[in-house]
Design a protein around this motif. Structure first.
Motif, mmCIF file in Angstrom:
data_model
loop_
_atom_site.group_PDB
_atom_site.id
_atom_site.type_symbol
_atom_site.label_atom_id
_atom_site.label_comp_id
_atom_site.label_asym_id
_atom_site.label_seq_id
_atom_site.Cartn_x
_atom_site.Cartn_y
_atom_site.Cartn_z
ATOM 1 N N ILE A 156 0.849 -1.183 0.000
ATOM 2 C CA ILE A 156 0.000 0.000 0.000
ATOM 3 C C ILE A 156 0.891 1.242 0.000
ATOM 4 C CG2 ILE A 156 -1.801 1.249 1.233
ATOM 5 C CD1 ILE A 156 -2.720 -1.436 0.171
ATOM 6 N N GLY A 157 0.473 2.268 -0.733
ATOM 7 C CA GLY A 157 1.207 3.523 -0.717
ATOM 8 C C GLY A 157 2.299 3.569 -1.758
ATOM 9 N N PRO A 158 2.965 4.717 -1.872
ATOM 10 C CA PRO A 158 4.011 4.894 -2.896
ATOM 11 C C PRO A 158 5.216 4.012 -2.619
ATOM 12 C CG PRO A 158 3.987 6.762 -1.378
ATOM 13 C CD PRO A 158 2.787 5.923 -1.046
ATOM 14 N N ALA A 159 5.963 3.722 -3.671
ATOM 15 C CA ALA A 159 7.167 2.903 -3.532
ATOM 16 C C ALA A 159 8.203 3.645 -2.694
ATOM 17 C CB ALA A 159 7.742 2.578 -4.905
ATOM 18 N N PRO A 160 8.923 2.928 -1.817
ATOM 19 C CA PRO A 160 9.981 3.558 -1.019
ATOM 20 C C PRO A 160 11.224 3.800 -1.872
ATOM 21 C CG PRO A 160 9.945 1.222 -0.603
ATOM 22 C CD PRO A 160 8.791 1.494 -1.535
ATOM 23 N N ARG A 161 12.229 4.383 -1.255
ATOM 24 C CA ARG A 161 13.471 4.659 -1.989
ATOM 25 C C ARG A 161 14.310 3.403 -2.160
ATOM 26 N NH1 ARG A 161 18.093 9.272 -0.677
ATOM 27 N NH2 ARG A 161 18.809 9.473 -2.843
ATOM 28 N N VAL A 162 14.290 2.520 -1.156
ATOM 29 C CA VAL A 162 15.116 1.317 -1.177
ATOM 30 C C VAL A 162 14.267 0.113 -0.797
ATOM 31 C CG1 VAL A 162 17.126 0.127 -0.197
ATOM 32 C CG2 VAL A 162 17.198 2.605 -0.535
ATOM 33 N N SER A 163 14.420 -0.966 -1.557
ATOM 34 C CA SER A 163 13.858 -2.261 -1.187
ATOM 35 C C SER A 163 14.994 -3.145 -0.699
ATOM 36 C CB SER A 163 13.179 -2.929 -2.388
ATOM 37 O OG SER A 163 12.050 -2.216 -2.814
ATOM 38 N N VAL A 164 14.908 -3.590 0.536
ATOM 39 C CA VAL A 164 15.907 -4.497 1.090
ATOM 40 C C VAL A 164 15.333 -5.903 1.035
ATOM 41 C CG1 VAL A 164 17.338 -5.080 3.077
ATOM 42 C CG2 VAL A 164 16.743 -2.685 2.619
ATOM 43 N N VAL A 165 16.086 -6.832 0.455
ATOM 44 C CA VAL A 165 15.614 -8.205 0.321
ATOM 45 C C VAL A 165 16.495 -9.119 1.161
ATOM 46 C CG1 VAL A 165 14.557 -7.851 -1.925
ATOM 47 C CG2 VAL A 165 16.945 -8.541 -1.807
ATOM 48 N N MET A 166 15.845 -9.982 1.948
ATOM 49 C CA MET A 166 16.539 -10.903 2.845
ATOM 50 C C MET A 166 15.913 -12.285 2.704
ATOM 51 S SD MET A 166 16.659 -10.922 7.033
ATOM 52 C CE MET A 166 17.411 -9.299 7.132
ATOM 53 N N THR A 167 16.727 -13.281 2.439
ATOM 54 C CA THR A 167 16.256 -14.659 2.439
ATOM 55 C C THR A 167 16.822 -15.377 3.653
ATOM 56 O OG1 THR A 167 18.110 -15.421 1.077
ATOM 57 C CG2 THR A 167 16.119 -14.681 -0.058
ATOM 58 N N SER A 168 16.090 -16.383 4.115
ATOM 59 C CA SER A 168 16.505 -17.069 5.335
ATOM 60 C C SER A 168 16.238 -18.552 5.216
ATOM 61 C CB SER A 168 15.740 -16.502 6.537
ATOM 62 O OG SER A 168 16.090 -17.195 7.723
ATOM 63 N N TYR A 169 17.158 -19.332 5.734
ATOM 64 C CA TYR A 169 16.953 -20.768 5.865
ATOM 65 C C TYR A 169 17.671 -21.244 7.123
ATOM 66 C CZ TYR A 169 16.877 -25.769 4.974
ATOM 67 O OH TYR A 169 16.674 -27.122 5.096
ATOM 68 N N ASN A 170 16.897 -21.546 8.152
ATOM 69 C CA ASN A 170 17.427 -22.073 9.415
ATOM 70 C C ASN A 170 18.459 -21.141 10.062
ATOM 71 O OD1 ASN A 170 15.791 -24.298 9.144
ATOM 72 N ND2 ASN A 170 17.411 -25.646 8.387
ATOM 73 N N HIS A 171 18.143 -19.851 10.096
ATOM 74 C CA HIS A 171 19.020 -18.871 10.723
ATOM 75 C C HIS A 171 18.349 -18.233 11.937
ATOM 76 C CE1 HIS A 171 21.884 -18.173 7.060
ATOM 77 N NE2 HIS A 171 22.217 -19.223 7.790
ATOM 78 N N GLU A 172 17.632 -19.044 12.683
ATOM 79 C CA GLU A 172 16.934 -18.550 13.869
ATOM 80 C C GLU A 172 17.862 -17.765 14.790
ATOM 81 O OE1 GLU A 172 14.620 -20.431 17.793
ATOM 82 O OE2 GLU A 172 15.508 -21.742 16.272
ATOM 83 N N ARG A 173 19.093 -18.192 14.913
ATOM 84 C CA ARG A 173 20.016 -17.598 15.878
ATOM 85 C C ARG A 173 20.443 -16.179 15.500
ATOM 86 N NH1 ARG A 173 25.783 -20.411 17.639
ATOM 87 N NH2 ARG A 173 26.560 -18.710 18.950
ATOM 88 N N TRP A 174 20.442 -15.871 14.197
ATOM 89 C CA TRP A 174 21.020 -14.588 13.763
ATOM 90 C C TRP A 174 20.032 -13.657 13.058
ATOM 91 C CZ3 TRP A 174 23.343 -19.342 12.175
ATOM 92 C CH2 TRP A 174 24.368 -19.762 13.032
ATOM 93 N N ILE A 175 18.855 -14.141 12.692
ATOM 94 C CA ILE A 175 17.984 -13.332 11.848
ATOM 95 C C ILE A 175 17.468 -12.090 12.566
ATOM 96 C CG2 ILE A 175 15.866 -14.603 12.399
ATOM 97 C CD1 ILE A 175 15.107 -14.256 9.413
ATOM 98 N N GLU A 176 17.309 -12.136 13.882
ATOM 99 C CA GLU A 176 16.847 -10.950 14.605
ATOM 100 C C GLU A 176 17.839 -9.804 14.461
ATOM 101 O OE1 GLU A 176 15.218 -9.596 19.029
ATOM 102 O OE2 GLU A 176 16.084 -11.592 18.744
ATOM 103 N N GLU A 177 19.125 -10.102 14.604
ATOM 104 C CA GLU A 177 20.136 -9.059 14.449
ATOM 105 C C GLU A 177 20.145 -8.527 13.020
ATOM 106 O OE1 GLU A 177 24.989 -8.346 14.831
ATOM 107 O OE2 GLU A 177 24.121 -10.320 15.286
#
Length: 681
Positions: free
Chosen positions: A287-308
């Motif tokens: 919803i709304g106008p496009a932002p300036r930057v799209s950050v893309v993050m993929t994850s596979y079994n990174h429970e320990r580090w994904i919060e940081e």
């Protein structure tokens, strides 16, 4: 009144519980093309019709609510809705679904305008379990490109388009359908198969539609056995109405269903289709106008580090961003961690089955809306001013296609690595800036040296030149950087460690020096070489390699091909060994073609005997890093018990260097022994 370009056909029956969400999603559409709304309510008795009449009375949209009629059933209700539409294109929305992007109509109209060969277009769907709030993505196609075509044969194999609500049709294709299609129970699958007789379907990969799975849904509430049985009963009539090529696939499917009903009778009573994650996540609405930057993050079994990792993005000094997180069917608690974030700038998607790192990343990029795309791994983190420094670099260098940074290495605990654990290639990301030709030459001679989780790149690059190749695991980013520098200058903040690059123990990194990674990196380097010069202009080729070409003043494509083949074999560099393997393949092909074989003889004096001699010649050139690594092996310093990771280019050079004195005929057996020595197994 202006004739509408498109018609939104809203089809309902007792959808009062959900109809306001459907209405809101139509009202929210940001579409420059005029459109009308036609409501086909199939004798609702729960107040749905009254709610729709009130909406038509109060809305500024052009809304027609069709007259009341006795219960028609799914097929005939659709038929009267289609026949009442005035638009050139018809988009369907079922009353218990909704569109979760304000761009849904615009994107599909634009696609059909740009692709007159397509009879319809569909989008990805978020399968949303209304009882749990969990969700998954369908369909699992089109991860490698920004748009895909599906023909009738492929659709007959699998109903890729999960719901009418994902589809937009050309009105003239619907008008050409046989009336018999609407005289039987034609679910979206049969209608789509019939429409595809007049042109393939376009598929755009954005998730634009939410398909609700709830107890009141005629299809979503059915068990796997019930769905199979419904399809099995309908298929004979579908086969009669289909084209010959589709009949073949539907007949095969009918036989498969009959066999499955017998073989799997005990397991077909469970829920149909893939089960979504049980973790409830916010619906990812655009919803709304496009932002300036799209950050893309993929994850596979990174429970320990994904919060940081997530926090390092959301806490950036640049706040005008969106974060798209894609979980590739993790088996740990990653989704529970992600669900704790409530930032409206986040959109989270989850695959039910593992698709591979590049496919997950491609999916994330397909959802991006901003001019710039930044990639981050879910086990890495950024310094808080990282994006700002890169945007500043774009401002100062407006012609560049991407900005990279350097990185500092941390361990699993997030602390800087102890000196003995710092890899010998730790300075590889500290690159100086080069011209496009210089970068192409560098990649040819040295392999990759750019930090993938540091990149901030123009989304236009992916649109124009393609996404990552999921056939590769070690080198999909390197493959993209080669293409990038052939079309755009790049800028590297080589003295700024703006990424905290985490090195994991037990060879968990994709770049870890495991036996499998070494072998895989080998094969992928050859695959990268095969298209290294694709799309490279003659001017750039000569600027990069003219000083080492036999004849840099070539004119014709066959001359260019000969020059490139000789480059692969004759240019001494750290990557000489894998380069020459590909070069020998090229020379064999050239000598197997009558025209280029004559050219090789007359212009270069190169014959089959020359190939024999070259194929038996040893290559001794290797990088200083490789020599250092070999010296460590010779002295037993293999870093056992610690992380031993290298860039993928180094992985290939290590093994080639180990085998530099081995006759070619002995490679398969010797390779296994050498690889075992490499990884200390």
């Amino acid at each position: 009144m202006t004739a509408p370009v498109a018609t939104v056909l809203l089809v309902t029956h007792n959808h009062l519980q959900f109809i306001d969400r459907a209405i809101a999603s139509i009202e929210s559409q940001d579409c420059p093309h005029p459109f009308e709304v036609v409501v086909a309510d199939d004798d609702s008795s729960d107040g749905t019709r009254e709610r729709l009449l009130a909406w038509a009375e109060s809305s500024d949209l052009d809304i027609t609510v069709l007259d009341e009629a006795p219960r028609l059933g799914i097929t005939l209700n659709y038929a009267r809705g289609f026949s009442s539409a005035r638009g050139e294109f018809i988009a369907v929305l079922e009353g218990d679904d909704e569109w979760i992007s304000v761009d849904k109509l615009r994107l599909q109209i634009d696609h059909l305008l740009e692709h007159p060969e397509h009879s319809m277009v569909a989008c990805r769907v978020l399968l949303h379990d209304e009882s749990t709030g969990a969700a998954s993505i369908a369909p699992a196609i089109g991860f490698s490109r920004m748009s895909t075509s599906v023909n009738a044969r492929r659709l007959a194999e699998v109903n890729w388009f999960a719901t009418f609500s994902a589809c937009m049709y050309r009105a003239d294709a619907l008008e050409r359908l046989s009336p018999e299609v609407f005289e039987i129970t034609s679910y979206d699958w049969m209608v789509n198969l019939s429409v595809l007789a007049f042109g393939d379907a376009g598929f755009i990969p954005q998730v634009l539609t939410l398909y609700r799975q709830h107890s009141g849904g005629e299809w979503s509430k059915a068990s796997r056995r019930e769905r199979d049985e419904r399809i099995r009963r309908l298929l004979p009539r579908y086969i009669e109405l289909s084209t010959p090529e589709v009949q073949v696939e539907l007949t095969r499917l009918l036989h498969d269903l009959e066999a499955r009903a017998v073989q799997l009778a005990d397991v077909l009573d469970g829920p149909a289709g893939p089960l979504p994650s049980e973790v409830a996540l916010p619906i990812p609405r655009m919803i709304g106008p496009a932002p300036r930057v799209s950050v893309v993050m993929t994850s596979y079994n990174h429970e320990r580090w994904i919060e940081e990792a997530i926090s390092s993005v959301l806490d950036q000094t640049v706040t005008d961003l969106e974060l798209i997180v894609v979980d590739d069917a993790s088996k740990d608690g990653s989704m529970e961690v992600v669900a704790r974030f409530a930032d409206p700038r986040m959109r989270v998607y989850r695959f039910d089955t593992n698709q591979g790192a590049a496919s997950a990343l491609n999916f994330a990029i397909q959802q991006a809306r901003a001019e710039f795309v930044a990639v981050i791994n879910s086990d890495d983190a950024w310094e808080l001013h990282k994006l700002q420094r890169q945007l500043d670099a774009f401002e100062a260098n407006p012609d560049v296609g991407a900005v990279f940074t350097s990185a500092r290495f941390v361990g699993e605990d997030g602390e800087l690595l102890a000196p003995e654990r710092i890899p010998h290639w730790h300075n590889v990301f500290r690159q100086r800036n080069r011209s496009q030709a210089q970068w192409l030459r560098y990649f040819f001679e040295n392999g990759n040296a750019l930090c993938h989780p540091s990149v901030l790149i123009r989304r236009q690059f992916y649109i124009e030149h393609g996404l990552y190749d999921n056939r590769m695991r070690q080198l999909p980013d390197f493959d993209r950087w080669i293409t990038l520098v052939k079309h755009w200058p790049i800028h590297v903040l080589g003295d700024e460690d703006l990424v905290r690059f985490r090195l994991l123990e037990a060879e968990q990194n994709a770049s870890a020096n495991s036996r499998a990674n070494v072998i895989r990196g080998f094969n992928e380097h050859i695959a990268v070489d095969e298209r290294f010069f694709d799309g490279c202009s003659d001017q750039l080729l000569i600027e990069a390699f003219g000083d080492v070409m036999v004849n840099p003043h070539f004119t014709f494509p066959d001359e260019r091909a000969c020059e490139i083949a000789l480059l692969w074999c004759n240019l001494p560099c750290a990557m000489s060994e894998p380069n020459r393997v590909h070069g020998l393949r090229c020379l064999r092909m050239l000598l197997g073609d009558e025209n280029t074989e004559l050219l090789m003889r007359s212009r270069y004096g190169f014959t089959e005997l020359s190939l024999h001699a070259l194929a038996g010649t040893e290559v001794h050139e290797m990088s200083d890093a490789t020599r250092q690594w070999l010296s460590q092996l010779e002295h037993g310093e293999t870093w056992r018990g610690a992380v031993m990771t290298t860039p993928s280019g180094e992985l290939a050079r290590h093994v080639w260097a180990r085998m530099r004195e081995v006759p070619v005929r002995s490679w398969p057996q010797r390779a296994v022994r050498q690889l075992r020595q490499v990884v200390g197994r």
